[in-house]
Scaffold this active site. Structure first.
Site, PDB file in Angstrom:
ATOM      1  N   HIS A 188       0.844  -1.199   0.000  1.00 51.58           N
ATOM      2  CA  HIS A 188       0.000   0.000   0.000  1.00 51.58           C
ATOM      3  C   HIS A 188       0.877   1.245   0.000  1.00 51.58           C
ATOM      4  O   HIS A 188       1.902   1.288   0.694  1.00 51.58           O
ATOM      5  CB  HIS A 188      -0.943  -0.001   1.216  1.00 51.58           C
ATOM      6  CG  HIS A 188      -2.011   1.036   1.088  1.00 51.58           C
ATOM      7  ND1 HIS A 188      -1.759   2.372   1.324  1.00 51.58           N
ATOM      8  CD2 HIS A 188      -3.303   0.952   0.699  1.00 51.58           C
ATOM      9  CE1 HIS A 188      -2.869   3.059   1.094  1.00 51.58           C
ATOM     10  NE2 HIS A 188      -3.820   2.221   0.711  1.00 51.58           N
ATOM     11  N   GLU A 201      -4.653   0.493  -7.553  1.00 56.88           N
ATOM     12  CA  GLU A 201      -5.023   1.723  -6.825  1.00 56.88           C
ATOM     13  C   GLU A 201      -4.133   2.867  -7.281  1.00 56.88           C
ATOM     14  O   GLU A 201      -2.998   3.000  -6.800  1.00 56.88           O
ATOM     15  CB  GLU A 201      -4.715   1.544  -5.323  1.00 56.88           C
ATOM     16  CG  GLU A 201      -5.715   0.831  -4.530  1.00 56.88           C
ATOM     17  CD  GLU A 201      -5.660   1.292  -3.061  1.00 56.88           C
ATOM     18  OE1 GLU A 201      -6.723   1.545  -2.511  1.00 56.88           O
ATOM     19  OE2 GLU A 201      -4.565   1.411  -2.496  1.00 56.88           O
ATOM     20  N   SER A 250     -10.892   6.138  -3.704  1.00 55.36           N
ATOM     21  CA  SER A 250     -12.120   6.952  -3.654  1.00 55.36           C
ATOM     22  C   SER A 250     -13.382   6.194  -4.062  1.00 55.36           C
ATOM     23  O   SER A 250     -14.274   6.771  -4.686  1.00 55.36           O
ATOM     24  CB  SER A 250     -11.955   8.226  -4.496  1.00 55.36           C
ATOM     25  OG  SER A 250     -11.001   9.071  -3.874  1.00 55.36           O
TER      26      SER A 250
HETATM   27  P1  PGA Z   1      -9.872   5.654  -0.123  1.00 55.95           P
HETATM   28  O1  PGA Z   1      -8.615   4.748   0.282  1.00 55.95           O
HETATM   29  O2  PGA Z   1     -11.020   4.732  -0.419  1.00 55.95           O
HETATM   30  O3  PGA Z   1     -10.106   6.509   1.065  1.00 55.95           O
HETATM   31  O4  PGA Z   1      -9.478   6.432  -1.339  1.00 55.95           O
HETATM   32  C1  PGA Z   1      -8.322   3.587  -0.419  1.00 55.95           C
HETATM   33  C2  PGA Z   1      -7.030   2.977   0.095  1.00 55.95           C
HETATM   34  O5  PGA Z   1      -6.133   3.708   0.552  1.00 55.95           O
HETATM   35  O6  PGA Z   1      -6.870   1.758   0.062  1.00 55.95           O
END
Ligand code: PGA
Length: 229
Positions: free
Chosen positions: A86, A150, A192
């Site tokens: 991450h 992501e 998001s």
């Molecule tokens: P978010 O975070 O849904 O707040 O954009 C996603 C993540 O960091 O895995």
């Protein structure tokens, strides 16, 4: 078949808030939801019989590594998933590869996060994904893994998800992952995701689920998201 919702709860909620969160989830079928709470709260989620993931694991098997948690320790608690790579954990690609390698001897499933740091062209995103995966999954042999695409610039941004471009990326990702020695790979999208955009995102065939941060902290939103997953 239901799609998967992985809740990355990050470093949020107090013990009282966790109690109330779990109380509201009692008697809800959450078989397609994985909760990755702050590590100290994991026992409460396990006690509630929920699917649990840990937000990070150590690259080491055991020993003098203050503040870290090993894969063996997570596995011994019956934790079924772990997030790795991450963008908020600052792992380099070699370290991610080492961590995933550790899970070859376990049943615990890695949720591998990849994604470009800033907006780039579709062509460059596809190239980037292939290059990253070649390092991260080098010499890895697994029965199951989850790749979460992501884009870092989309995380916590509330930017609109461009589902047309996402579809192209996910098609490419599905194709690319076939070349690795992993029998079962799911592909998720993260960045998001919320109750208003989840339906459109999950309507993309190549999206097997979502990795949700902020929106997963609110039980009402989570239940609405679950309804469409
Ligand atoms: P978010 O975070 O849904 O707040 O954009 C996603 C993540 O960091 O895995």
């Amino acid at each position: 078949m239901s799609k998967l919702i992985v809740c990355n709860m990050k470093m949020n909620l107090s013990k009282e808030e966790i109690d109330s969160y779990l109380e509201k989830l009692e008697n809800v079928n959450l078989s397609n939801v994985v909760f990755c709470p702050t590590s100290i709260y994991i026992p409460y989620f396990l006690k509630a019989n929920l699917n649990v993931g840990i937000q990070n694991i150590s690259r080491y098997k055991n020993g003098s590594h203050t503040g870290q948690i090993s894969l063996d320790q997570a596995d011994s608690l019956n934790i079924k998933y772990y997030l790795v790579g991450h963008s908020e954990t600052n792992n380099d690609l070699k370290e991610i590869n080492e961590k995933i390698k550790l899970s070859e001897d376990h049943n615990i499933i890695p949720i591998i996060c990849i994604g470009e740091k800033e907006r780039i062209s579709l062509e460059n995103i596809e190239k980037f994904i292939e290059e990253q995966l070649d390092i991260i999954l080098k010499d890895i042999k697994l029965s199951k893994a989850i790749i979460a695409y992501e884009p870092v610039w989309m995380i916590g941004s509330n930017n609109k998800v461009d589902t047309f471009t996402l579809h192209q990326i996910m098609k490419k990702l599905k194709k690319v992952v076939k070349k690795y020695d992993i029998s079962d790979i799911m592909t998720l999208y993260g960045g998001s995701v919320n109750e208003t955009n989840i339906k459109e995102i999950l309507s993309i065939e190549e999206v097997d689920g979502v990795l949700v941060g902020n929106a997963s902290l609110d039980v009402c939103q989570l239940l609405k998201m679950k309804e469409v997953a």
